[in-house]
Write a protein that holds these residues in place. Sequence first.
Motif, PDB file in Angstrom:
ATOM      1  N   LEU A 101       0.822  -1.209   0.000  1.00 54.04           N
ATOM      2  CA  LEU A 101       0.000   0.000   0.000  1.00 54.04           C
ATOM      3  C   LEU A 101       0.854   1.256   0.000  1.00 54.04           C
ATOM      4  CD1 LEU A 101      -3.005  -0.446   2.465  1.00 54.04           C
ATOM      5  CD2 LEU A 101      -3.012  -0.363  -0.022  1.00 54.04           C
ATOM      6  N   SER A 102       0.557   2.150  -0.897  1.00 59.36           N
ATOM      7  CA  SER A 102       1.208   3.453  -0.951  1.00 59.36           C
ATOM      8  C   SER A 102       0.334   4.384  -1.770  1.00 59.36           C
ATOM      9  CB  SER A 102       2.598   3.363  -1.584  1.00 59.36           C
ATOM     10  OG  SER A 102       3.145   4.659  -1.776  1.00 59.36           O
ATOM     11  N   ALA A 103       0.139   5.603  -1.278  1.00 59.36           N
ATOM     12  CA  ALA A 103      -0.680   6.565  -2.005  1.00 59.36           C
ATOM     13  C   ALA A 103       0.109   7.248  -3.119  1.00 59.36           C
ATOM     14  CB  ALA A 103      -1.222   7.616  -1.032  1.00 59.36           C
ATOM     15  N   ARG A 104       1.398   7.026  -3.157  1.00 57.44           N
ATOM     16  CA  ARG A 104       2.239   7.663  -4.167  1.00 57.44           C
ATOM     17  C   ARG A 104       1.775   7.253  -5.575  1.00 57.44           C
ATOM     18  NH1 ARG A 104       7.060  10.085  -3.879  1.00 57.44           N
ATOM     19  NH2 ARG A 104       7.354   9.379  -1.734  1.00 57.44           N
ATOM     20  N   ASN A 105       1.572   8.245  -6.417  1.00 57.27           N
ATOM     21  CA  ASN A 105       1.182   8.053  -7.824  1.00 57.27           C
ATOM     22  C   ASN A 105      -0.238   7.530  -8.024  1.00 57.27           C
ATOM     23  OD1 ASN A 105       3.786   8.865  -8.667  1.00 57.27           O
ATOM     24  ND2 ASN A 105       4.552   6.772  -8.371  1.00 57.27           N
ATOM     25  N   MET A 106      -1.008   7.354  -6.959  1.00 56.90           N
ATOM     26  CA  MET A 106      -2.392   6.921  -7.126  1.00 56.90           C
ATOM     27  C   MET A 106      -3.203   7.991  -7.855  1.00 56.90           C
ATOM     28  SD  MET A 106      -3.908   5.111  -3.705  1.00 56.90           S
ATOM     29  CE  MET A 106      -3.565   3.390  -3.304  1.00 56.90           C
ATOM     30  N   PRO A 107      -3.982   7.628  -8.855  1.00 59.82           N
ATOM     31  CA  PRO A 107      -4.847   8.610  -9.506  1.00 59.82           C
ATOM     32  C   PRO A 107      -6.072   8.899  -8.644  1.00 59.82           C
ATOM     33  CG  PRO A 107      -5.179   6.448 -10.468  1.00 59.82           C
ATOM     34  CD  PRO A 107      -4.045   6.301  -9.498  1.00 59.82           C
ATOM     35  N   LYS A 108      -6.651  10.079  -8.803  1.00 60.43           N
ATOM     36  CA  LYS A 108      -7.830  10.434  -8.004  1.00 60.43           C
ATOM     37  C   LYS A 108      -9.073   9.735  -8.534  1.00 60.43           C
ATOM     38  CE  LYS A 108     -10.594  14.328  -6.313  1.00 60.43           C
ATOM     39  NZ  LYS A 108     -10.810  15.805  -6.284  1.00 60.43           N
ATOM     40  N   THR A 109      -9.126   9.549  -9.843  1.00 65.83           N
ATOM     41  CA  THR A 109     -10.327   8.967 -10.447  1.00 65.83           C
ATOM     42  C   THR A 109     -10.089   7.548 -10.942  1.00 65.83           C
ATOM     43  OG1 THR A 109      -9.710   9.966 -12.566  1.00 65.83           O
ATOM     44  CG2 THR A 109     -11.170  11.244 -11.139  1.00 65.83           C
ATOM     45  N   CYS A 110     -11.145   6.901 -11.361  1.00 68.87           N
ATOM     46  CA  CYS A 110     -11.095   5.514 -11.838  1.00 68.87           C
ATOM     47  C   CYS A 110     -10.246   5.396 -13.097  1.00 68.87           C
ATOM     48  CB  CYS A 110     -12.521   5.042 -12.111  1.00 68.87           C
ATOM     49  SG  CYS A 110     -12.630   3.408 -12.864  1.00 68.87           S
ATOM     50  N   LYS A 111      -9.285   4.471 -13.061  1.00 70.44           N
ATOM     51  CA  LYS A 111      -8.389   4.270 -14.202  1.00 70.44           C
ATOM     52  C   LYS A 111      -7.882   2.833 -14.231  1.00 70.44           C
ATOM     53  CE  LYS A 111      -6.424   8.883 -14.960  1.00 70.44           C
ATOM     54  NZ  LYS A 111      -5.162   9.672 -14.991  1.00 70.44           N
ATOM     55  N   ASN A 112      -7.325   2.457 -15.381  1.00 62.45           N
ATOM     56  CA  ASN A 112      -6.609   1.190 -15.487  1.00 62.45           C
ATOM     57  C   ASN A 112      -5.209   1.446 -14.942  1.00 62.45           C
ATOM     58  OD1 ASN A 112      -5.624  -1.313 -16.130  1.00 62.45           O
ATOM     59  ND2 ASN A 112      -5.477  -0.913 -18.332  1.00 62.45           N
ATOM     60  N   TRP A 113      -5.014   1.224 -13.665  1.00 59.26           N
ATOM     61  CA  TRP A 113      -3.775   1.637 -12.986  1.00 59.26           C
ATOM     62  C   TRP A 113      -3.233   0.516 -12.102  1.00 59.26           C
ATOM     63  CZ3 TRP A 113      -2.649   2.245  -7.717  1.00 59.26           C
ATOM     64  CH2 TRP A 113      -1.423   2.889  -7.430  1.00 59.26           C
ATOM     65  N   GLY A 114      -1.921   0.460 -12.033  1.00 60.25           N
ATOM     66  CA  GLY A 114      -1.254  -0.488 -11.134  1.00 60.25           C
ATOM     67  C   GLY A 114       0.132   0.031 -10.818  1.00 60.25           C
ATOM     68  N   VAL A 115       0.881  -0.736 -10.061  1.00 58.16           N
ATOM     69  CA  VAL A 115       2.241  -0.326  -9.689  1.00 58.16           C
ATOM     70  C   VAL A 115       3.258  -1.185 -10.426  1.00 58.16           C
ATOM     71  CG1 VAL A 115       1.617   0.567  -7.420  1.00 58.16           C
ATOM     72  CG2 VAL A 115       2.133  -1.862  -7.664  1.00 58.16           C
ATOM     73  N   SER A 116       4.437  -0.638 -10.630  1.00 56.49           N
ATOM     74  CA  SER A 116       5.498  -1.372 -11.331  1.00 56.49           C
ATOM     75  C   SER A 116       6.157  -2.367 -10.380  1.00 56.49           C
ATOM     76  CB  SER A 116       6.552  -0.404 -11.862  1.00 56.49           C
ATOM     77  OG  SER A 116       5.999   0.419 -12.853  1.00 56.49           O
ATOM     78  N   ALA A 117       6.372  -3.569 -10.860  1.00 55.22           N
ATOM     79  CA  ALA A 117       7.011  -4.608 -10.057  1.00 55.22           C
ATOM     80  C   ALA A 117       7.870  -5.473 -10.970  1.00 55.22           C
ATOM     81  CB  ALA A 117       5.966  -5.467  -9.350  1.00 55.22           C
ATOM     82  N   PRO A 118       8.986  -5.996 -10.468  1.00 54.11           N
ATOM     83  CA  PRO A 118       9.829  -6.856 -11.306  1.00 54.11           C
ATOM     84  C   PRO A 118       9.160  -8.190 -11.615  1.00 54.11           C
ATOM     85  CG  PRO A 118      10.625  -6.818  -9.039  1.00 54.11           C
ATOM     86  CD  PRO A 118       9.546  -5.800  -9.117  1.00 54.11           C
ATOM     87  N   VAL A 119       9.422  -8.694 -12.803  1.00 50.44           N
ATOM     88  CA  VAL A 119       8.954 -10.034 -13.171  1.00 50.44           C
ATOM     89  C   VAL A 119       9.837 -11.040 -12.432  1.00 50.44           C
ATOM     90  CG1 VAL A 119       8.655 -11.671 -15.067  1.00 50.44           C
ATOM     91  CG2 VAL A 119       8.205  -9.227 -15.433  1.00 50.44           C
ATOM     92  N   ARG A 120       9.234 -12.015 -11.786  1.00 46.88           N
ATOM     93  CA  ARG A 120       9.986 -12.993 -11.003  1.00 46.88           C
ATOM     94  C   ARG A 120       9.754 -14.403 -11.549  1.00 46.88           C
ATOM     95  NH1 ARG A 120      11.978 -10.822  -6.246  1.00 46.88           N
ATOM     96  NH2 ARG A 120      11.241  -8.701  -5.806  1.00 46.88           N
ATOM     97  N   ASP A 121      10.797 -15.243 -11.425  1.00 42.66           N
ATOM     98  CA  ASP A 121      10.672 -16.624 -11.900  1.00 42.66           C
ATOM     99  C   ASP A 121      10.028 -17.487 -10.818  1.00 42.66           C
ATOM    100  OD1 ASP A 121      12.626 -17.209  -9.974  1.00 42.66           O
ATOM    101  OD2 ASP A 121      14.257 -17.225 -11.431  1.00 42.66           O
ATOM    102  N   ALA A 122       9.989 -18.801 -11.051  1.00 39.90           N
ATOM    103  CA  ALA A 122       9.311 -19.712 -10.128  1.00 39.90           C
ATOM    104  C   ALA A 122       9.937 -19.729  -8.736  1.00 39.90           C
ATOM    105  CB  ALA A 122       9.303 -21.128 -10.713  1.00 39.90           C
ATOM    106  N   THR A 123      11.215 -19.358  -8.639  1.00 42.38           N
ATOM    107  CA  THR A 123      11.896 -19.351  -7.342  1.00 42.38           C
ATOM    108  C   THR A 123      11.796 -17.997  -6.647  1.00 42.38           C
ATOM    109  OG1 THR A 123      14.048 -18.674  -8.260  1.00 42.38           O
ATOM    110  CG2 THR A 123      13.542 -21.042  -8.220  1.00 42.38           C
ATOM    111  N   GLY A 124      11.157 -17.026  -7.313  1.00 39.82           N
ATOM    112  CA  GLY A 124      11.009 -15.707  -6.704  1.00 39.82           C
ATOM    113  C   GLY A 124      12.104 -14.729  -7.069  1.00 39.82           C
ATOM    114  N   LYS A 125      13.050 -15.149  -7.891  1.00 36.13           N
ATOM    115  CA  LYS A 125      14.150 -14.267  -8.286  1.00 36.13           C
ATOM    116  C   LYS A 125      13.720 -13.344  -9.431  1.00 36.13           C
ATOM    117  CE  LYS A 125      18.109 -17.127  -6.932  1.00 36.13           C
ATOM    118  NZ  LYS A 125      18.599 -16.112  -5.961  1.00 36.13           N
ATOM    119  N   GLN A 126      14.250 -12.123  -9.421  1.00 34.85           N
ATOM    120  CA  GLN A 126      13.963 -11.178 -10.481  1.00 34.85           C
ATOM    121  C   GLN A 126      14.554 -11.679 -11.802  1.00 34.85           C
ATOM    122  OE1 GLN A 126      15.629  -7.482  -9.105  1.00 34.85           O
ATOM    123  NE2 GLN A 126      14.027  -7.133  -7.601  1.00 34.85           N
ATOM    124  N   THR A 127      13.824 -11.471 -12.883  1.00 36.70           N
ATOM    125  CA  THR A 127      14.309 -11.916 -14.198  1.00 36.70           C
ATOM    126  C   THR A 127      14.830 -10.716 -14.989  1.00 36.70           C
ATOM    127  OG1 THR A 127      12.092 -11.702 -15.164  1.00 36.70           O
ATOM    128  CG2 THR A 127      12.698 -13.840 -14.250  1.00 36.70           C
TER     129      THR A 127
END
Length: 272
Positions: free
Chosen positions: A79-105
Amino acid sequence: MVADFVSADYGWLRSRDGNQSARVLFRAGKGRDGYFTNDEILQHAEKAMTILEKDYPEDDHVFVFDNATTHLKRADDALSARNMPKTCKNWGVSAPVRDATGKQTHGGDGKILMQKVCIANGVFNGAPQEFYFPEGHTNTGLFKGMAKILEERGFDVSKKKAQCKDFNCPRGSTSCCCRRILYNQPDFVNVESNLERVCRLKGFKVLFLPKFHCELSFIEQCWGFAIRSRRFMDAYYKGLNGKQAAWAAKQYRGHRVLPSAIMSEFESAHLN
């Protein structure tokens, strides 16, 4: 670099039989072991907890870490309010893609692959609060927006901005803009770091030192003393006496060992 755990009671963390150690030797660098990120810190903590669980179960253990950003990192969807839009949007946060072991790819260019993910849902009055519209809704899957989230919490923000300019809110204000209101909501304030979560699940407590100069941190003083001692020992090994060793240690502060020609350097410095 060297990472380890130390305590006043046990010294450097080792198993009782001395066969296991919490120490990690890490060759930092892009062409070596990479970088000591939050993932490595979590693995290091797991290693320490394994030793403590097995050999020191009679004690209550508290891990103390400094205020480094790698220690304080939260989950990718935290949870973080940073960069949240005020209105309804197709929005999400950036996250690294991880493999089956949880490591960043990584991609072909060596950079970490990123993706957009939904932010975690909130908790209001002890119950979960969905931040994305559910199946069957006109806006299924879209982020509700800060205005709708706050409206569900009883706030009227129809005349409030998403945030004050550059987020420079009036001193002491808690309701000047949507983002400031959310920043002060309990579920936004009390988000655990990854380190706190991993340790809590195994019954270990975590404390973070306040933000101050790193040289005041206990572990920095510990390593500093160890390096200085090593310089003195190396000086004696190379034939210097106490006074000469003190001079050499000062000349080469920051170095673990002294150059092989240190005796010649000392003589040249004191003859000129």
